[in-house]
Design an enzyme around this catalytic site. Structure first.
Site, PDB file in Angstrom:
ATOM      1  N   LYS A  13     -20.425   7.381  81.940  1.00  0.00           N
ATOM      2  CA  LYS A  13     -21.884   6.699  82.104  1.00  0.00           C
ATOM      3  C   LYS A  13     -22.275   6.252  83.448  1.00  0.00           C
ATOM      4  O   LYS A  13     -21.594   6.283  84.340  1.00  0.00           O
ATOM      5  CB  LYS A  13     -21.510   5.418  81.241  1.00  0.00           C
ATOM      6  CG  LYS A  13     -22.727   4.648  81.196  1.00  0.00           C
ATOM      7  CD  LYS A  13     -22.197   3.086  80.557  1.00  0.00           C
ATOM      8  CE  LYS A  13     -23.321   2.270  80.509  1.00  0.00           C
ATOM      9  NZ  LYS A  13     -24.008   1.872  81.860  1.00  0.00           N
ATOM     10  N   LYS A  18     -18.012   6.886  88.845  1.00  0.00           N
ATOM     11  CA  LYS A  18     -17.563   8.070  89.108  1.00  0.00           C
ATOM     12  C   LYS A  18     -17.537   8.619  90.697  1.00  0.00           C
ATOM     13  O   LYS A  18     -16.685   9.084  90.967  1.00  0.00           O
ATOM     14  CB  LYS A  18     -18.568   9.254  88.585  1.00  0.00           C
ATOM     15  CG  LYS A  18     -18.861   9.038  87.011  1.00  0.00           C
ATOM     16  CD  LYS A  18     -20.034   9.937  86.556  1.00  0.00           C
ATOM     17  CE  LYS A  18     -21.286   9.712  86.854  1.00  0.00           C
ATOM     18  NZ  LYS A  18     -22.037   8.398  86.084  1.00  0.00           N
ATOM     19  N   LYS A  44     -29.386  12.662  92.383  1.00  0.00           N
ATOM     20  CA  LYS A  44     -29.316  11.576  93.452  1.00  0.00           C
ATOM     21  C   LYS A  44     -28.816  12.003  94.791  1.00  0.00           C
ATOM     22  O   LYS A  44     -29.177  11.540  95.930  1.00  0.00           O
ATOM     23  CB  LYS A  44     -28.823  10.205  93.165  1.00  0.00           C
ATOM     24  CG  LYS A  44     -29.598   9.486  91.921  1.00  0.00           C
ATOM     25  CD  LYS A  44     -28.877   8.101  92.031  1.00  0.00           C
ATOM     26  CE  LYS A  44     -27.476   7.842  91.544  1.00  0.00           C
ATOM     27  NZ  LYS A  44     -26.765   8.818  90.764  1.00  0.00           N
ATOM     28  N   ASP A 130     -24.346  12.145  80.450  1.00  0.00           N
ATOM     29  CA  ASP A 130     -24.625  12.618  79.439  1.00  0.00           C
ATOM     30  C   ASP A 130     -24.790  14.237  79.416  1.00  0.00           C
ATOM     31  O   ASP A 130     -25.205  14.672  80.446  1.00  0.00           O
ATOM     32  CB  ASP A 130     -25.890  12.152  78.644  1.00  0.00           C
ATOM     33  CG  ASP A 130     -27.057  12.017  79.725  1.00  0.00           C
ATOM     34  OD1 ASP A 130     -27.616  12.854  79.868  1.00  0.00           O
ATOM     35  OD2 ASP A 130     -27.187  10.825  80.189  1.00  0.00           O
TER      36      ASP A 130
HETATM   37  N1  LIG Z   1     -13.061  -0.448  90.850  1.00  0.00           N
HETATM   38  C1  LIG Z   1     -14.061  -0.804  91.334  1.00  0.00           C
HETATM   39  N2  LIG Z   1     -14.066  -2.261  92.043  1.00  0.00           N
HETATM   40  C2  LIG Z   1     -15.251  -2.421  92.543  1.00  0.00           C
HETATM   41  N3  LIG Z   1     -16.319  -1.875  92.719  1.00  0.00           N
HETATM   42  C3  LIG Z   1     -16.622  -0.731  91.958  1.00  0.00           C
HETATM   43  C4  LIG Z   1     -15.268  -0.205  91.494  1.00  0.00           C
HETATM   44  N4  LIG Z   1     -15.836   0.990  90.851  1.00  0.00           N
HETATM   45  C5  LIG Z   1     -17.241   1.266  91.365  1.00  0.00           C
HETATM   46  N5  LIG Z   1     -17.501   0.220  92.035  1.00  0.00           N
HETATM   47  C6  LIG Z   1     -18.914   0.095  92.492  1.00  0.00           C
HETATM   48  O1  LIG Z   1     -19.903   0.270  91.504  1.00  0.00           O
HETATM   49  C7  LIG Z   1     -21.059   0.685  91.971  1.00  0.00           C
HETATM   50  C8  LIG Z   1     -21.258   2.175  91.188  1.00  0.00           C
HETATM   51  O2  LIG Z   1     -20.233   3.083  91.515  1.00  0.00           O
HETATM   52  P1  LIG Z   1     -20.730   4.601  91.530  1.00  0.00           P
HETATM   53  O3  LIG Z   1     -21.908   4.799  92.461  1.00  0.00           O
HETATM   54  O4  LIG Z   1     -19.315   5.128  91.998  1.00  0.00           O
HETATM   55  O5  LIG Z   1     -21.078   4.994  90.142  1.00  0.00           O
HETATM   56  P2  LIG Z   1     -21.592   6.189  89.327  1.00  0.00           P
HETATM   57  O6  LIG Z   1     -20.914   6.361  88.120  1.00  0.00           O
HETATM   58  O7  LIG Z   1     -21.422   7.391  90.308  1.00  0.00           O
HETATM   59  O8  LIG Z   1     -23.216   5.914  89.452  1.00  0.00           O
HETATM   60  P3  LIG Z   1     -24.349   7.032  88.932  1.00  0.00           P
HETATM   61  O9  LIG Z   1     -24.037   7.282  87.494  1.00  0.00           O
HETATM   62  O10 LIG Z   1     -25.343   6.243  89.561  1.00  0.00           O
HETATM   63  O11 LIG Z   1     -23.989   8.115  90.041  1.00  0.00           O
HETATM   64  C9  LIG Z   1     -20.800   1.079  93.399  1.00  0.00           C
HETATM   65  O12 LIG Z   1     -21.330  -0.011  94.161  1.00  0.00           O
HETATM   66  C10 LIG Z   1     -19.307   1.032  93.557  1.00  0.00           C
HETATM   67  O13 LIG Z   1     -18.824   0.466  94.661  1.00  0.00           O
HETATM   68 MG   LIG Z   2     -22.603   8.957  91.302  1.00  0.00          MG
END
Ligand SMILES: Nc1ncnc2c1ncn2[C@@H]1O[C@H](COP(=O)(O)OP(=O)(O)OP(=O)(O)O)[C@@H](O)[C@H]1O
Ligand SMILES: [Mg+2]
Length: 291
Positions: A13, A18, A44, A130
């Site tokens: 999600k 991720k 992005k 998704d």
């Molecule tokens: N285990 C964790 N502990 C603390 N912060 C976390 C952890 N995992 C993720 N985060 C924080 O949550 C936020 C979102 O993480 P991330 O960008 O990796 O998500 P994503 O799934 O890649 O998002 P997107 O769908 O927008 O690409 C970031 O600021 C990241 O530092």
């Molecule tokens: Mg991401």
């Protein structure tokens, strides 16, 4: 004989962690001595920036728009410990399919035999939650990745997205698509969160690869443009990411998951809602509720 490149796709999600998890996984695998490429599939284009001191790289689609033709090496940038970083990018906002970048970028690298020429051990695709758009399903559908892992917390919407992903994997599994390696449980801190994820993986016949706690170390490292592996290598959190990398490195057999249908998922969620309320009211002990 050419060595087998392990290709992994990470889904989950939006905002679930991720890119953070993928970058720490890449960094940990590279510390183990492997040659790793991290392939950001999100329009992005922010997947690889903690591998490169918080800087952003031009995407394959940006370069194509700019120059008309691109040599694969122009789209590959090195980051922490020599990790190869690629960002597929996306179309101009509001125009065309956002998944097109993945198709184009994968084709470009494949046509030019980049994976073999760089002698890679791992290619890790950081994809999206998704699979509705065909482009985002490419790493699964075309069998480009052999193993899919999904990052999920115990929140219902994250589990809902994971379950949808399982449906996508199941749909393409007979046609040579990628199979499911397991769930990376992120931001799991309390026992009830663990129980919810454990129950979900049991029902869907998969497994948890690692439980990753929510940690301020991740935030601190990210703010200084680094993965936790690079920014806080001696931290407990770095140990967890290294354990995840070891587990994924040892993983060989992925499977077709058994997604819940919408009625089953609704009933599953309702059961957990009741358990949590009953524990809060003191009607049952947390032990009895499996929390
Ligand atoms: N285990 C964790 N502990 C603390 N912060 C976390 C952890 N995992 C993720 N985060 C924080 O949550 C936020 C979102 O993480 P991330 O960008 O990796 O998500 P994503 O799934 O890649 O998002 P997107 O769908 O927008 O690409 C970031 O600021 C990241 O530092
Ligand atoms: Mg991401």
């Amino acid at each position: 004989m050419a060595k087998q490149i392990k290709q992994i796709a990470i889904y989950g999600k939006g905002g679930i962690g991720k890119s953070t998890t993928t970058s720490n996984l890449s960094a940990a695998l590279s510390d183990m001595g492997y040659k790793v490429m991290q392939f950001g599939c999100d329009p992005k284009a922010d997947s690889t920036n903690t591998l490169r001191d918080g800087t952003y790289i031009p995407t394959v689609l940006d370069l194509l728009r700019e120059k008309g033709q691109v040599k694969a090496e122009e789209s590959i940038f090195q980051g922490y410990n020599g990790i190869y970083c690629v960002e597929a990018g996306g179309p101009a906002p509001g125009v065309g399919c956002a998944g097109r970048g993945i198709i184009t970028a994968v084709q470009l690298l494949k046509q030019q035999h980049v994976f073999e020429d760089l002698d890679l051990d791992y290619v890790i695709y950081d994809v999206l939650g998704d699979v509705v758009c065909g482009g985002f399903a490419v790493p699964i559908r075309e069998g480009i990745a052999q193993h899919v892992f999904t990052v999920s917390s115990s929140d219902f919407m994250a589990i809902y997205a994971a379950n949808n992903l399982f449906k996508g994997i199941k749909k393409y599994s007979n046609a040579g698509g990628a199979l499911l390696g397991g769930v990376i449980a992120n931001s799991v801190t309390s026992p009830y969160q663990r129980s919810i994820i454990d129950d979900f993986v049991e029902k869907t016949q998969t497994q948890v690869m690692e439980y990753i706690p929510r940690s301020i170390t991740v935030t601190q490292s990210e703010l200084s443009g680094k993965t936790t592996i690079e920014g806080a290598p001696d931290s407990e959190q770095a140990k967890v990411y290294r354990a995840l990398a070891k587990r994924i490195d040892e993983h060989t057999e992925s499977k077709t998951p058994n997604p819940l249908d919408s009625q089953q998922l609704k009933e599953w969620a309702a059961k957990w809602a009741e358990q949590i309320i009953a524990v809060e009211k003191g009607e049952i002990t947390s032990q009895a509720a499996g929390i």
